[in-house]
Write a protein that holds these residues in place. Sequence first.
Motif, PDB file in Angstrom:
ATOM      1  N   GLY A 149      58.830 -56.839 -26.553  1.00 48.07           N
ATOM      2  CA  GLY A 149      57.399 -56.580 -26.421  1.00 48.07           C
ATOM      3  C   GLY A 149      57.108 -55.106 -26.234  1.00 48.07           C
ATOM      4  N   LEU A 150      55.840 -54.726 -26.438  1.00 48.51           N
ATOM      5  CA  LEU A 150      55.435 -53.329 -26.318  1.00 48.51           C
ATOM      6  C   LEU A 150      55.529 -52.852 -24.874  1.00 48.51           C
ATOM      7  CD1 LEU A 150      52.289 -53.364 -28.628  1.00 48.51           C
ATOM      8  CD2 LEU A 150      54.609 -52.661 -29.190  1.00 48.51           C
ATOM      9  N   THR A 151      55.820 -51.582 -24.690  1.00 50.54           N
ATOM     10  CA  THR A 151      55.897 -50.991 -23.358  1.00 50.54           C
ATOM     11  C   THR A 151      54.504 -50.922 -22.742  1.00 50.54           C
ATOM     12  OG1 THR A 151      57.766 -49.658 -24.097  1.00 50.54           O
ATOM     13  CG2 THR A 151      56.648 -48.954 -22.067  1.00 50.54           C
ATOM     14  N   GLY A 152      54.396 -51.294 -21.472  1.00 49.05           N
ATOM     15  CA  GLY A 152      53.108 -51.276 -20.794  1.00 49.05           C
ATOM     16  C   GLY A 152      52.582 -49.862 -20.600  1.00 49.05           C
ATOM     17  N   LEU A 153      51.288 -49.752 -20.259  1.00 47.71           N
ATOM     18  CA  LEU A 153      50.661 -48.450 -20.052  1.00 47.71           C
ATOM     19  C   LEU A 153      51.207 -47.779 -18.797  1.00 47.71           C
ATOM     20  CD1 LEU A 153      46.944 -49.394 -20.827  1.00 47.71           C
ATOM     21  CD2 LEU A 153      48.593 -48.279 -22.335  1.00 47.71           C
ATOM     22  N   THR A 154      51.266 -46.450 -18.806  1.00 47.17           N
ATOM     23  CA  THR A 154      51.722 -45.690 -17.648  1.00 47.17           C
ATOM     24  C   THR A 154      50.670 -45.741 -16.551  1.00 47.17           C
ATOM     25  OG1 THR A 154      52.920 -44.208 -19.131  1.00 47.17           O
ATOM     26  CG2 THR A 154      52.491 -43.412 -16.878  1.00 47.17           C
ATOM     27  N   GLY A 155      51.103 -45.986 -15.331  1.00 44.03           N
ATOM     28  CA  GLY A 155      50.173 -46.075 -14.214  1.00 44.03           C
ATOM     29  C   GLY A 155      49.510 -44.734 -13.910  1.00 44.03           C
ATOM     30  N   ALA A 156      48.405 -44.778 -13.131  1.00 41.61           N
ATOM     31  CA  ALA A 156      47.663 -43.564 -12.793  1.00 41.61           C
ATOM     32  C   ALA A 156      48.500 -42.665 -11.883  1.00 41.61           C
ATOM     33  CB  ALA A 156      46.346 -43.929 -12.096  1.00 41.61           C
ATOM     34  N   THR A 157      48.269 -41.361 -11.957  1.00 38.85           N
ATOM     35  CA  THR A 157      48.987 -40.399 -11.117  1.00 38.85           C
ATOM     36  C   THR A 157      48.526 -40.544  -9.669  1.00 38.85           C
ATOM     37  OG1 THR A 157      49.104 -38.883 -12.983  1.00 38.85           O
ATOM     38  CG2 THR A 157      49.479 -37.949 -10.789  1.00 38.85           C
ATOM     39  N   GLY A 158      49.456 -40.588  -8.739  1.00 40.29           N
ATOM     40  CA  GLY A 158      49.131 -40.731  -7.327  1.00 40.29           C
ATOM     41  C   GLY A 158      48.464 -39.479  -6.757  1.00 40.29           C
ATOM     42  N   PRO A 159      47.823 -39.583  -5.556  1.00 42.67           N
ATOM     43  CA  PRO A 159      47.130 -38.427  -4.955  1.00 42.67           C
ATOM     44  C   PRO A 159      48.124 -37.345  -4.546  1.00 42.67           C
ATOM     45  CG  PRO A 159      47.272 -40.248  -3.405  1.00 42.67           C
ATOM     46  CD  PRO A 159      47.763 -40.781  -4.708  1.00 42.67           C
ATOM     47  N   THR A 160      47.638 -36.096  -4.476  1.00 47.00           N
ATOM     48  CA  THR A 160      48.466 -34.969  -4.064  1.00 47.00           C
ATOM     49  C   THR A 160      48.785 -35.073  -2.580  1.00 47.00           C
ATOM     50  OG1 THR A 160      47.405 -33.602  -5.740  1.00 47.00           O
ATOM     51  CG2 THR A 160      48.591 -32.449  -3.976  1.00 47.00           C
ATOM     52  N   GLY A 161      50.024 -34.845  -2.208  1.00 53.54           N
ATOM     53  CA  GLY A 161      50.431 -34.939  -0.808  1.00 53.54           C
ATOM     54  C   GLY A 161      49.805 -33.847   0.039  1.00 53.54           C
ATOM     55  N   ALA A 162      49.829 -34.055   1.384  1.00 51.68           N
ATOM     56  CA  ALA A 162      49.243 -33.092   2.321  1.00 51.68           C
ATOM     57  C   ALA A 162      50.055 -31.805   2.328  1.00 51.68           C
ATOM     58  CB  ALA A 162      49.205 -33.688   3.729  1.00 51.68           C
ATOM     59  N   THR A 163      49.363 -30.667   2.643  1.00 53.82           N
ATOM     60  CA  THR A 163      50.033 -29.374   2.721  1.00 53.82           C
ATOM     61  C   THR A 163      50.951 -29.333   3.935  1.00 53.82           C
ATOM     62  OG1 THR A 163      48.117 -28.336   1.681  1.00 53.82           O
ATOM     63  CG2 THR A 163      49.654 -26.882   2.848  1.00 53.82           C
ATOM     64  N   GLY A 164      52.152 -28.845   3.772  1.00 50.40           N
ATOM     65  CA  GLY A 164      53.109 -28.777   4.867  1.00 50.40           C
ATOM     66  C   GLY A 164      52.699 -27.753   5.916  1.00 50.40           C
ATOM     67  N   PRO A 165      53.292 -27.805   7.141  1.00 52.54           N
ATOM     68  CA  PRO A 165      52.941 -26.856   8.215  1.00 52.54           C
ATOM     69  C   PRO A 165      53.377 -25.435   7.870  1.00 52.54           C
ATOM     70  CG  PRO A 165      54.862 -28.160   8.806  1.00 52.54           C
ATOM     71  CD  PRO A 165      54.337 -28.741   7.542  1.00 52.54           C
ATOM     72  N   THR A 166      52.651 -24.435   8.475  1.00 56.37           N
ATOM     73  CA  THR A 166      52.984 -23.025   8.259  1.00 56.37           C
ATOM     74  C   THR A 166      54.279 -22.691   8.990  1.00 56.37           C
ATOM     75  OG1 THR A 166      50.648 -22.504   8.089  1.00 56.37           O
ATOM     76  CG2 THR A 166      52.140 -20.656   8.523  1.00 56.37           C
ATOM     77  N   GLY A 167      55.145 -21.959   8.352  1.00 56.23           N
ATOM     78  CA  GLY A 167      56.415 -21.598   8.970  1.00 56.23           C
ATOM     79  C   GLY A 167      56.227 -20.665  10.158  1.00 56.23           C
ATOM     80  N   ALA A 168      57.280 -20.545  11.014  1.00 60.74           N
ATOM     81  CA  ALA A 168      57.218 -19.692  12.211  1.00 60.74           C
ATOM     82  C   ALA A 168      57.146 -18.222  11.818  1.00 60.74           C
ATOM     83  CB  ALA A 168      58.458 -19.941  13.073  1.00 60.74           C
ATOM     84  N   THR A 169      56.482 -17.396  12.694  1.00 58.82           N
ATOM     85  CA  THR A 169      56.379 -15.956  12.445  1.00 58.82           C
ATOM     86  C   THR A 169      57.736 -15.301  12.607  1.00 58.82           C
ATOM     87  OG1 THR A 169      54.115 -15.964  13.287  1.00 58.82           O
ATOM     88  CG2 THR A 169      55.210 -13.823  13.176  1.00 58.82           C
ATOM     89  N   GLY A 170      58.066 -14.393  11.719  1.00 66.43           N
ATOM     90  CA  GLY A 170      59.358 -13.723  11.781  1.00 66.43           C
ATOM     91  C   GLY A 170      59.469 -12.782  12.974  1.00 66.43           C
ATOM     92  N   LEU A 171      60.702 -12.334  13.305  1.00 67.46           N
ATOM     93  CA  LEU A 171      60.937 -11.431  14.432  1.00 67.46           C
ATOM     94  C   LEU A 171      60.346 -10.052  14.156  1.00 67.46           C
ATOM     95  CD1 LEU A 171      64.667 -12.362  15.169  1.00 67.46           C
ATOM     96  CD2 LEU A 171      62.616 -13.175  16.371  1.00 67.46           C
ATOM     97  N   THR A 172      59.888  -9.344  15.293  1.00 67.03           N
ATOM     98  CA  THR A 172      59.349  -7.992  15.160  1.00 67.03           C
ATOM     99  C   THR A 172      60.478  -7.025  14.847  1.00 67.03           C
ATOM    100  OG1 THR A 172      57.615  -8.520  16.740  1.00 67.03           O
ATOM    101  CG2 THR A 172      58.034  -6.182  16.339  1.00 67.03           C
ATOM    102  N   GLY A 173      60.246  -6.138  13.908  1.00 66.82           N
ATOM    103  CA  GLY A 173      61.286  -5.173  13.538  1.00 66.82           C
ATOM    104  C   GLY A 173      61.580  -4.177  14.655  1.00 66.82           C
ATOM    105  N   LEU A 174      62.712  -3.468  14.573  1.00 68.09           N
ATOM    106  CA  LEU A 174      63.096  -2.476  15.581  1.00 68.09           C
ATOM    107  C   LEU A 174      62.145  -1.279  15.547  1.00 68.09           C
ATOM    108  CD1 LEU A 174      66.969  -2.498  15.016  1.00 68.09           C
ATOM    109  CD2 LEU A 174      65.643  -3.671  16.802  1.00 68.09           C
ATOM    110  N   THR A 175      61.924  -0.595  16.792  1.00 65.13           N
ATOM    111  CA  THR A 175      61.072   0.584  16.879  1.00 65.13           C
ATOM    112  C   THR A 175      61.755   1.760  16.197  1.00 65.13           C
ATOM    113  OG1 THR A 175      60.185  -0.208  18.967  1.00 65.13           O
ATOM    114  CG2 THR A 175      59.866   2.150  18.469  1.00 65.13           C
ATOM    115  N   GLY A 176      61.029   2.485  15.375  1.00 64.03           N
ATOM    116  CA  GLY A 176      61.605   3.623  14.675  1.00 64.03           C
ATOM    117  C   GLY A 176      61.963   4.766  15.628  1.00 64.03           C
TER     118      GLY A 176
END
Length: 226
Positions: A171-198
């Motif tokens: 038999g013929l292949t069925g129709l492709t299902g609808a695209t699912g919703p976009t997932g939630a945005t992931g959390p913001t990464g931690a702030t990097g360490l402060t560089g050394l004083t010049g």
Amino acid sequence: MLQLTTGLVENIFTLATDMAPTCIVPIKAVSIPNRPSVTLGVKISNGDPTAVSIEIKGFRMNGTTKEEYVSDMFYIDAENLALRQYYVQYDEFEFQVFSSSQTVEVSVWGINSAGKSATTYRVLPMEVNNVTGLIESVWSTEVIGPIGLTGVGSATEVNDAKEVQATGATGLTGLTGATGPTGATGPTGATGLTGLTGATGPTGATGPTGATGLTGLTGATGPTGA
């Protein structure tokens, strides 16, 4: 390498009866022209433990010229299958299948205008002297006839021939299902360490001496002595 062909297939118009009701009589038989096959279904099963490469070529007769109009190349994963459909509304056509493995099974069938499997076509091994027909020029005027049936040989050859006989249509292949919703945005990464004083820069040069200030006012005269 496995090389199979349907041979030249006749697909001319025939008159089909349409039992259509009318306002004069309950049912009226109407003959309409129709081809046995309007599309061609192809199923290829890979029984090999590794992926195999497949090439399918389709030819049509244009007068006395055999023209290639389908060239389809793809891979089939191990223990998997592929389904293809091709346009075949021509008076005569031929399809050839090439596989890198001998373990594939090929089925070919015609689908009529109602979308039903109407005709099952045999696929037979190609003769060695017919392989050159794959690259036949569209400018050729030679008429290529259908490939004859392979003669019956040993018991092993008979079993091999049975393996390439066409099976029922899938038999013929069925129709492709609808695209699912976009997932939630992931959390913001931690702030990097402060560089050394010049390092502290060098001391700047001493500026020039400022201008001499104005002379102050003369003080008041002191009291006269006794």
